[in-house]
Design a protein around this motif. Sequence first.
Motif, short mmCIF file in Angstrom:
data_model
loop_
_atom_site.label_atom_id
_atom_site.label_comp_id
_atom_site.label_asym_id
_atom_site.label_seq_id
_atom_site.Cartn_x
_atom_site.Cartn_y
_atom_site.Cartn_z
N VAL A 253 -52.08 37.42 -7.53
CA VAL A 253 -50.80 37.25 -7.53
C VAL A 253 -50.21 35.96 -6.32
CG1 VAL A 253 -50.00 39.33 -8.43
CG2 VAL A 253 -50.05 39.00 -5.88
N ARG B 73 -43.88 39.48 -6.75
CA ARG B 73 -45.57 39.35 -6.81
C ARG B 73 -46.23 40.69 -6.17
NH1 ARG B 73 -47.30 33.68 -7.03
NH2 ARG B 73 -45.53 32.55 -7.14
N GLN C 212 -41.72 36.93 -3.56
CA GLN C 212 -42.96 37.57 -2.85
C GLN C 212 -42.85 38.97 -3.35
OE1 GLN C 212 -42.32 36.10 1.04
NE2 GLN C 212 -44.04 34.50 0.90
N GLU D 84 -45.45 32.26 -13.79
CA GLU D 84 -46.45 32.99 -13.03
C GLU D 84 -46.87 34.29 -13.82
OE1 GLU D 84 -47.80 31.64 -10.52
OE2 GLU D 84 -48.90 33.67 -9.53
#
Length: 224
Positions: free
Chosen positions: A120, A140, A137, A174
């Motif tokens: 990640v 993630r 973040q 992502e």
Amino acid sequence: MSIDIKAVTKDYNGFSALKAVDIHIQNGELLALLGPSGCGKTTLLRIISGLLEPSSGEIWFDGVDVTKWETQKRQTAMVFQNYALFPHMSVEENVGYGLKIKRMPKADIQKRIDEVLEMVELSGMNDRSIQSLSGGQKQRAALARALITEPKILLFDEPLSNLDEKLRVAMRQEIRRIQQRIGITSIYVTHDQREAMAIADKIAVMNHGEILQYDRPETVYHTP
Ligand code: ADP
Ligand code: ADP
């Protein structure tokens, strides 16, 4: 892992939140569950994870009826919009939590933590506190925590709705990249048609507890 949702209904004290939902999801596919607030998306996700029992109908994984299985045995993992991280613990403590409670040897846990943090793109952030992370973040870290137990199915419940538009677009790419890299069957709940179109192999459009359409993104036009 393929998923078959067979004639699943859910009543809450006489209120019909799901009305005979049928969906087939192939191994490795990402299905977006698209629909307005209150249409039953979270209810369906919780039934698939085993957190909630359907009123009738069945859930099958890879041709096996798992309707009666408890949630742990199903090997699904959820990712939520509010991250569900422990704010006072470090990234590493949060991410490793699911393995620690399984009493895995420390060195193995450490290796696995570093692997998922790399996946990640949070390598080296092990000792940072959750509070010090940005929204992206944190998401993630939440994804890493979901991945660490090597689930067979990932369930996303509006994971990006706390992020601003620019970050949402980056994060959904992502999520898609990671999902395809590990080839994990996934269900992604959203009320945002563009998000569903951008991320999914198939879209199930829901309203009032029913699937109105179920198709590839390019052929789904109408949303309620
Ligand atoms: P969504 O995730 O699409 O917003 P939900 O699955 O959370 O929808 O809810 C579907 C419907 O069921 C809503 O009308 C909601 O108010 C109702 N509902 C959800 N959970 C409960 C519950 N525990 N008791 C009664 N009604 C509920
Ligand atoms: P979301 O819309 O993000 O799915 P909600 O705020 O509707 O979440 O629901 C949060 C929690 O409250 C869930 O556990 C849901 O099952 C429960 N809930 C939702 N609607 C009702 C309701 N009408 N009666 C009782 N519980 C509900």
